[in-house]
Design an enzyme around this catalytic site. Sequence first.
Site, PDB file in Angstrom:
ATOM      1  N   ILE A  28      36.614  43.011  28.672  1.00  0.00           N
ATOM      2  CA  ILE A  28      36.070  43.696  29.979  1.00  0.00           C
ATOM      3  C   ILE A  28      34.767  44.504  29.594  1.00  0.00           C
ATOM      4  CG2 ILE A  28      36.438  45.096  31.635  1.00  0.00           C
ATOM      5  CD1 ILE A  28      38.161  42.400  31.730  1.00  0.00           C
ATOM      6  N   LEU A  29      33.852  43.921  29.989  1.00  0.00           N
ATOM      7  CA  LEU A  29      32.417  44.499  29.985  1.00  0.00           C
ATOM      8  C   LEU A  29      32.311  45.807  30.407  1.00  0.00           C
ATOM      9  CD1 LEU A  29      30.116  41.331  30.582  1.00  0.00           C
ATOM     10  CD2 LEU A  29      30.572  42.558  28.146  1.00  0.00           C
ATOM     11  N   GLU A  34      36.400  35.688  40.640  1.00  0.00           N
ATOM     12  CA  GLU A  34      37.116  34.800  41.341  1.00  0.00           C
ATOM     13  C   GLU A  34      38.681  35.255  41.089  1.00  0.00           C
ATOM     14  OE1 GLU A  34      34.337  31.729  40.475  1.00  0.00           O
ATOM     15  OE2 GLU A  34      34.520  30.920  42.421  1.00  0.00           O
TER      16      GLU A  34
END
Lengths: 331, 739
Positions: B623-624, B699
């Site tokens: 997760i950035l 999404e």
Amino acid sequence: MRPFTYERAEDVRQAAAAVAARPDAKFIAGGTNLLDLMKLDVERPAHLVDISRLPLTAIEDTPEGGLRIGAQVRNSALAADPRIRRAYPVLSRALLAGASGQLRNKASTGGNLLQRTRCFYFTNAAMACNKRTPGSGCAALEGFNRIHAILGVDRALRERGCICTHPSDMAVAMAALDAEIETVQPDGTTRSIGLDALYTSPDTQADVETVLRPGEMITSIVLPPAAGRQIYRKVRDRASYAFALVSVAAIVEVDAGQIRSARVAMGGVAHRPWRAVEAEQILIGATPDETVFDQAAAAALQNARGFGHNDFKIELARRTLRRTLADAVSV
Amino acid sequence: MTTSAPIGQPIDRVDGRLKVTGGATYAYEYQDGGTPVYGVIVGATIAKGRIVDIDTSAAESSPGVLMVMTHRNAPAQPTFGPRWVQNRFARARPVLADDRIRYYDEPVAFVVAETIEAAMEAGRTIAVRYEEERPRIDLGAHLEDAYTPEVINSGAATDTTKGDFDTAFANAAATVDSRYTVAYQHHHALEPHAALALWDGDALTLYTATQTIANTRAAVAATLQIPPENVRVVSSYVGGGFGGKLGVRPETMLAAFAARQLRRPVKATQTRHQVFANVGHRPANVQVVKVAAAADGRLLGLSHDVWTQTTPFEEYAEQTGLSTRSLYDAGALVTRHRMVELDMQGGEPVRAPGEAPGMLAVESAMDELAVTLGMDPIELRIRNEPMLDPMRQVPFSSRNLVACLREGAERFGWADRPTTPGSRRDGRTLIGYGVSAAIRSNYIGACAAHVRIDPDGRAVVRTDMTDIGTGTYTILTQIAAQTLGLPLAAVRVELGDSNFPRSPGSGGSWGAASSGTAVLDACRKLREQMAALVGTNEAQPPVIEAGVVRTGDRSESVADLLARTAPDGLEANGEVAAMTSNPNYRDFSQHAFGAHFAEVGVDMDTGEIRMRRMLGVFAAGKILNPKTARSQMIGGMIWGVGSALHEEAVMDPRFGHAVNGDFAEYHVPVHADIPWIDAHFLDEDDDKGNPLGIKGIGELGICGAGGSIANAVYNASGVRVRSFPITLDKVLIGMTAGT
């Protein structure tokens, strides 16, 4: 949108006279409904008389022990008023169940009573609508009518009739409270009209919604004293910011195990806030129990009629009414 | 927080301040090229037929009106062409091109005036006479006319078959055979579709709201029949896209035409009402899911048949059954897509095209099977966890669905769920819990980026990638800062301009992987250039961190290094290839996974459904930025609430218009509908998709979310509603009156 002229009314009588002077003139107060409809080319006034700054913003005690509410009191102010919250909680709750905080900050008490319907076919100028264009027909009758009326429509006619609902929550509470409206005429005379007598039947002339005459302006709403437990129940498709599928305002007074008085009004079911007189008659004098509530609810819906998509409203209204009455007598 | 390693840190949005102070300029707000004039679209009031006569005389003489364009005087345009093309977003989209009406509210005129009010008023006076044909609108009434498309959206096969489903179904201990319907849903980004068009000679500049600069440039050039290099597209800030801004819409084409003719800047936007017909939607569908299971819950067979709306003029075949091919290990596995042509606007990708509607059905069916078997629905899913992708028979790049289910169950308190429907009450409210899996394809697109470091030690990153509210500016700042060894404040990211290197844009959740990898590539090259400039003979390469270069015991700032050795600064281009040329996308099944948990209350008297709690647990690679990522996830989950409980554009079968076409009656969840919501990420690192180890997340949050809610409604009320959205009337008919 169509060009229009605008004037700011200086006093109550001048405002009424200004609107009466031109058939294409309208009052504007909060504008939360009128402006939207003007953009949609549904409302087409050529002249607007702004009454939002008239000194009609007081909430005063009446000698009878009730309250007189100025027509320009904002919905948010009315809902928050300590006297309303204490003596008329049904009204406060109904107001807070309606619209959004931003809209309530603009919307006036008088204007709320005179909201136009949210019927999809009324707000779409390309569709047939007897309310918008008398005689053009009713596209809702055989269209998508899930939000439409089930009461007061037993004689709905395609050519002239209308099966729309009145969108107000506030008016439902006021109907149960036996509110009276006070108006001023263009000649300066005033009159008082019971809320129940304000709205007309849509059977023959769907474009006429009230008994108000050209230029006649609501100046205040008078609430008589209310006895009994007050409840407002709104049933809707999401938790906030949705119009009522069905709503019930109930004021029930129980004394020594018997219902002494009962006033019940419904929203989302008719072209007007619908006073459930048949239910009240069963309730008054009866012992409050589930059987009586069932009977009262059944009586209130005995003349209900669905148009397909809104058939469920009959059962929904029955259940909501029964439950709200039960809640009103339980402490 | 360590500023030298910002990747993975919950950095505030670098554009947050601009946005909340009004400093971020959106398409309709530009004032370039002088005082603009305003265009307004007039739409058709029939769904099918042709214009016999159009009287614009009153509009033309209306005050302030500069132009009235109709099919009679619109510029020459190419024909629309075939129903299906490889890139639907780059094709020509002629507007006002002929007298045919293909859908209700299709543009029939464009009025340009000095003010928007004057344009609206003139538009109202245009009288159109139509020769009307009877439109086909009702999907359910035309299922027998369905046809089989060549491929489905995303390019995957239309149908897939593995094993002998009929035999499996006939011999199963437990079966489900259910039919589901999903309503038309709309993107409705808060920023409406808008453009400011201005010309300088033959060169057009378009400020518009788009997700993909390059496609917009291509589609506009093709429609206007001018070279693409003559079109500059700027989309610095976009107020939401969700797929609706992948294609170019009529207001943008019309503004470009009118500005060319008038030689004045022209602004145009769609009204909220027009967005319902002139953008496209998630097409309505009918789905039949059949499940066959052994007594222990093992799936012997799973079939998923879908019938979806499309149009006579353009095919959009939503990939509703695609994720079913990778979700559960079933002995026999069948998916089929059929299309039904209706006379309305066509479908478009709407956040998680395919998964969002498809998983509503499949995850409901899995719950129905769990009920039939008397099994915990989590246990049922775990029992059918595949070792390989069930259809493709290749390994997953990483797959942590089971871990998500287990972690979520723990955090949500699943063990405390009411196992018998209708058995738990809170006053007059019935309480129910529901669970669902989440799966979403992981993609990457070809992308280029340019990064330069100025002699003052500040870096500028450029790509025509867009930030549609997702946090692209922020994550690219993090990637560049960490890779270059610069403080966050020394990096400026510039996006959304066709003068910048080409990106695949925002869509399909591939934006972060595509643009992030290209920026990473450029920054790595720059880092090597800096290391070379240090000119060290030592074995250890220099450490560049927080704007300082250290070699052994020597150190100097990046600015000093450049001033000394590269007074013109440094620059590098970065790139990443499309996934078609990356064997990891062939050799591995690449998806992100998750698990949704919902608690709902159903009113015993009225059937009103209200969310009480919602939790999503996701495994989506590294997760950035946990802060922007969490916003993405809970935003998607709230879309799941909308698709399960609220969203439905009702099409009138007589006229073909969206009856409830405004925000008062097309319901989306409001704040009061979302009382408690949380998203949690599992640690995951996937080296197959991209060098950052990330997966797309835009999404994933909606995928399956609505299924958990539908299952919770059943658990609360005992009523299984298979028609989405689940509104109270559908629950009410199945509930006996509360007592």
